[in-house]
Design a protein around this motif. Structure first.
Motif, PDB file in Angstrom:
ATOM      1  N   GLN A 104       0.854  -1.178   0.000  1.00  0.00           N
ATOM      2  CA  GLN A 104       0.000   0.000   0.000  1.00  0.00           C
ATOM      3  C   GLN A 104       0.898   1.239   0.000  1.00  0.00           C
ATOM      4  OE1 GLN A 104      -3.764  -0.242   0.794  1.00  0.00           O
ATOM      5  NE2 GLN A 104      -3.200  -2.168  -0.170  1.00  0.00           N
ATOM      6  N   PHE A 105       0.641   2.164  -0.895  1.00  0.00           N
ATOM      7  CA  PHE A 105       1.365   3.432  -0.937  1.00  0.00           C
ATOM      8  C   PHE A 105       0.429   4.510  -0.389  1.00  0.00           C
ATOM      9  CE2 PHE A 105       5.214   2.367  -3.262  1.00  0.00           C
ATOM     10  CZ  PHE A 105       4.879   1.143  -3.793  1.00  0.00           C
ATOM     11  N   PHE A 106       0.868   5.156   0.675  1.00  0.00           N
ATOM     12  CA  PHE A 106       0.000   6.097   1.374  1.00  0.00           C
ATOM     13  C   PHE A 106       0.233   7.532   0.914  1.00  0.00           C
ATOM     14  CE2 PHE A 106      -2.199   3.830   4.755  1.00  0.00           C
ATOM     15  CZ  PHE A 106      -1.557   2.604   4.714  1.00  0.00           C
ATOM     16  N   GLY A 107      -0.849   8.300   0.956  1.00  0.00           N
ATOM     17  CA  GLY A 107      -0.757   9.736   0.765  1.00  0.00           C
ATOM     18  C   GLY A 107      -0.426  10.420   2.076  1.00  0.00           C
ATOM     19  N   PRO A 108      -0.224  11.741   2.050  1.00  0.00           N
ATOM     20  CA  PRO A 108       0.154  12.488   3.264  1.00  0.00           C
ATOM     21  C   PRO A 108      -1.017  12.730   4.208  1.00  0.00           C
ATOM     22  CG  PRO A 108      -0.016  13.961   1.407  1.00  0.00           C
ATOM     23  CD  PRO A 108      -0.209  12.590   0.861  1.00  0.00           C
ATOM     24  N   GLY A 109      -2.233  12.466   3.750  1.00  0.00           N
ATOM     25  CA  GLY A 109      -3.386  12.597   4.626  1.00  0.00           C
ATOM     26  C   GLY A 109      -4.048  13.961   4.589  1.00  0.00           C
ATOM     27  N   THR A 110      -5.298  13.976   5.025  1.00  0.00           N
ATOM     28  CA  THR A 110      -6.059  15.217   5.243  1.00  0.00           C
ATOM     29  C   THR A 110      -6.426  15.274   6.712  1.00  0.00           C
ATOM     30  OG1 THR A 110      -7.024  15.296   3.012  1.00  0.00           O
ATOM     31  CG2 THR A 110      -8.210  16.437   4.761  1.00  0.00           C
ATOM     32  N   ARG A 111      -6.054  16.370   7.354  1.00  0.00           N
ATOM     33  CA  ARG A 111      -6.395  16.565   8.766  1.00  0.00           C
ATOM     34  C   ARG A 111      -7.749  17.247   8.838  1.00  0.00           C
ATOM     35  NH1 ARG A 111      -4.883  14.309  13.150  1.00  0.00           N
ATOM     36  NH2 ARG A 111      -2.670  14.706  12.776  1.00  0.00           N
ATOM     37  N   LEU A 112      -8.753  16.528   9.355  1.00  0.00           N
ATOM     38  CA  LEU A 112     -10.101  17.078   9.507  1.00  0.00           C
ATOM     39  C   LEU A 112     -10.348  17.411  10.970  1.00  0.00           C
ATOM     40  CD1 LEU A 112     -13.010  17.669   8.503  1.00  0.00           C
ATOM     41  CD2 LEU A 112     -13.529  15.249   8.943  1.00  0.00           C
ATOM     42  N   THR A 113     -10.788  18.625  11.212  1.00  0.00           N
ATOM     43  CA  THR A 113     -11.173  19.058  12.560  1.00  0.00           C
ATOM     44  C   THR A 113     -12.649  19.407  12.535  1.00  0.00           C
ATOM     45  OG1 THR A 113      -8.968  19.945  12.989  1.00  0.00           O
ATOM     46  CG2 THR A 113     -10.758  20.691  14.418  1.00  0.00           C
ATOM     47  N   VAL A 114     -13.411  18.804  13.440  1.00  0.00           N
ATOM     48  CA  VAL A 114     -14.844  19.076  13.544  1.00  0.00           C
ATOM     49  C   VAL A 114     -15.090  19.828  14.852  1.00  0.00           C
ATOM     50  CG1 VAL A 114     -17.164  18.111  13.562  1.00  0.00           C
ATOM     51  CG2 VAL A 114     -15.350  16.982  12.243  1.00  0.00           C
ATOM     52  N   LEU A 115     -15.669  21.025  14.733  1.00  0.00           N
ATOM     53  CA  LEU A 115     -15.907  21.861  15.915  1.00  0.00           C
ATOM     54  C   LEU A 115     -17.370  21.826  16.332  1.00  0.00           C
ATOM     55  CD1 LEU A 115     -13.746  24.937  14.854  1.00  0.00           C
ATOM     56  CD2 LEU A 115     -13.081  23.010  16.311  1.00  0.00           C
TER      57      LEU A 115
ATOM     58  N   TRP B  36       5.873  -3.606   8.696  1.00  0.00           N
ATOM     59  CA  TRP B  36       6.187  -2.481   9.579  1.00  0.00           C
ATOM     60  C   TRP B  36       6.162  -1.214   8.728  1.00  0.00           C
ATOM     61  CZ3 TRP B  36       6.563  -1.823  14.693  1.00  0.00           C
ATOM     62  CH2 TRP B  36       6.731  -2.960  15.505  1.00  0.00           C
ATOM     63  N   TYR B  37       5.396  -0.233   9.215  1.00  0.00           N
ATOM     64  CA  TYR B  37       5.320   1.070   8.575  1.00  0.00           C
ATOM     65  C   TYR B  37       5.892   2.120   9.512  1.00  0.00           C
ATOM     66  CZ  TYR B  37       2.348  -0.279   4.617  1.00  0.00           C
ATOM     67  OH  TYR B  37       1.855  -0.828   3.450  1.00  0.00           O
ATOM     68  N   LYS B  38       6.441   3.154   8.896  1.00  0.00           N
ATOM     69  CA  LYS B  38       6.993   4.297   9.628  1.00  0.00           C
ATOM     70  C   LYS B  38       6.187   5.523   9.267  1.00  0.00           C
ATOM     71  CE  LYS B  38      11.191   7.166   9.264  1.00  0.00           C
ATOM     72  NZ  LYS B  38      12.534   7.235   8.636  1.00  0.00           N
ATOM     73  N   GLN B  39       5.809   6.322  10.276  1.00  0.00           N
ATOM     74  CA  GLN B  39       5.097   7.572  10.030  1.00  0.00           C
ATOM     75  C   GLN B  39       5.839   8.716  10.715  1.00  0.00           C
ATOM     76  OE1 GLN B  39       1.072   8.051  11.670  1.00  0.00           O
ATOM     77  NE2 GLN B  39       0.406   8.952   9.738  1.00  0.00           N
ATOM     78  N   PRO B  40       6.658   9.457   9.957  1.00  0.00           N
ATOM     79  CA  PRO B  40       7.389  10.581  10.540  1.00  0.00           C
ATOM     80  C   PRO B  40       6.440  11.748  10.785  1.00  0.00           C
ATOM     81  CG  PRO B  40       7.856  10.375   8.189  1.00  0.00           C
ATOM     82  CD  PRO B  40       6.970   9.212   8.555  1.00  0.00           C
ATOM     83  N   PRO B  41       6.926  12.816  11.399  1.00  0.00           N
ATOM     84  CA  PRO B  41       6.067  13.993  11.653  1.00  0.00           C
ATOM     85  C   PRO B  41       5.419  14.553  10.395  1.00  0.00           C
ATOM     86  CG  PRO B  41       8.054  14.117  12.954  1.00  0.00           C
ATOM     87  CD  PRO B  41       8.235  12.939  12.045  1.00  0.00           C
ATOM     88  N   SER B  42       5.983  14.273   9.238  1.00  0.00           N
ATOM     89  CA  SER B  42       5.379  14.728   7.976  1.00  0.00           C
ATOM     90  C   SER B  42       4.086  13.983   7.668  1.00  0.00           C
ATOM     91  CB  SER B  42       6.368  14.523   6.820  1.00  0.00           C
ATOM     92  OG  SER B  42       6.586  13.132   6.613  1.00  0.00           O
ATOM     93  N   ARG B  43       3.786  12.913   8.421  1.00  0.00           N
ATOM     94  CA  ARG B  43       2.548  12.125   8.341  1.00  0.00           C
ATOM     95  C   ARG B  43       2.528  11.073   7.237  1.00  0.00           C
ATOM     96  NH1 ARG B  43      -1.778  17.003   8.353  1.00  0.00           N
ATOM     97  NH2 ARG B  43      -1.750  16.375   6.164  1.00  0.00           N
ATOM     98  N   GLN B  44       3.453  11.132   6.310  1.00  0.00           N
ATOM     99  CA  GLN B  44       3.431  10.159   5.208  1.00  0.00           C
ATOM    100  C   GLN B  44       3.822   8.782   5.721  1.00  0.00           C
ATOM    101  OE1 GLN B  44       3.658  11.834   1.743  1.00  0.00           O
ATOM    102  NE2 GLN B  44       2.912   9.940   0.844  1.00  0.00           N
ATOM    103  N   MET B  45       2.948   7.816   5.575  1.00  0.00           N
ATOM    104  CA  MET B  45       3.186   6.450   6.024  1.00  0.00           C
ATOM    105  C   MET B  45       4.079   5.764   4.990  1.00  0.00           C
ATOM    106  SD  MET B  45       1.855   4.650   8.682  1.00  0.00           S
ATOM    107  CE  MET B  45       0.134   5.044   8.931  1.00  0.00           C
TER     108      MET B  45
END
Lengths: 115, 118
Positions: A104-115, B36-45
């Motif tokens: 699996q190749f992951f993206g950097p993500g989206t941080r969602l905040t719900v107020l 095993w995955y690594k997630q640095p502060p940049s968040r990229q897994m």
């Protein structure tokens, strides 16, 4: 080769609203999975899309829904947002579907905040 | 149902030293993969290393190696010659079939925060 990208990077919504998160899969990948990662926790599998159809779902309510498009990009939609939906949402793409070993190749993500 | 447990919330190590992160899992399957995955502060897994359960030999990727004990359902990660860039959250992950025709859906452990000190 372009990696997995997600937009937006950050998002702030209020309870009850609806949100759409987007993911562009890595070139050549036809499978996209979405994960929810609460702060300080491991990611939780939401669902997976393969060739534009949902292909497996985790323990998430129906207000979490998704789409996959012909170019294999994907959207995650969340209706009736709740405070507990605040999390990092990760998208992961993979090539092929039938091999457990597929990375699996992951993206950097989206941080969602719900107020 | 498969479960993955990481019992060390935080670990720290001095630069150039060796550290081992623990992971145990539960499954009724006989042939599977562990990651095993690594997630640095940049968040990229990022995938660190992968082990195939039917292989006796422990996987190795440069400074990273695993100690895979199938009978004990244990899968630890050893980082040798630790570097500042190894500072990250590390997750053990196990693929499971959540329905549908494909695999590649991952169950993650709770994670271990590793800090490498200069």
């Amino acid at each position: 080769e372009t990696g997995v990208t997600q937009s937006p990077t950050h998002l702030i919504k209020t309870r009850g609203q609806q949100v759409t998160l987007r993911c562009s899969s890595q070139s050549g990948h036809n499978t996209v999975s979405w994960y929810q990662q609460a702060l300080g926790q491991g990611p939780q599998f939401i669902f997976q899309y393969y060739r534009e159809e949902e292909n497996g779902r985790g323990n998430f309510p129906p207000r979490f829904s998704g789409l996959q498009f012909p170019n294999y990009s994907s959207e995650l939609n969340v209706n009736a947002l709740e405070l507990d939906d605040s999390a990092l949402y990760l998208c992961a793409s993979a090539a092929g579907t039938t091999q457990v070993r597929n990375e699996q190749f992951f993206g950097p993500g989206t941080r969602l905040t719900v107020l | 149902a498969q479960t993955v447990t990481q019992s060390q919330p935080e670990m720290s190590v001095q630069e150039a030293e060796t550290v081992t992160l623990s992971c145990t899992y539960d499954t009724s399957e006989n042939n599977y993969y562990l990651f095993w995955y690594k997630q640095p502060p940049s968040r990229q897994m990022i995938l660190v290393i992968r082990q195939e359960a039917y292989k006796q030999q422990n996987a190795t990727e440069n400074r990273f190696s695993v100690n895979f004990q199938k009978a004990a359902k244990s899968f630890s990660l050893k980082i040798s010659d630790s570097q500042l860039g190894d500072t990250a959250m590390y997750f053990c992950a196990f693929p499971f079939n959540a329905g549908g025709t494909s695999y590649g859906k991952l169950t993650f452990g709770q994670g271990t925060i590793l800090t490498v000190h200069p």
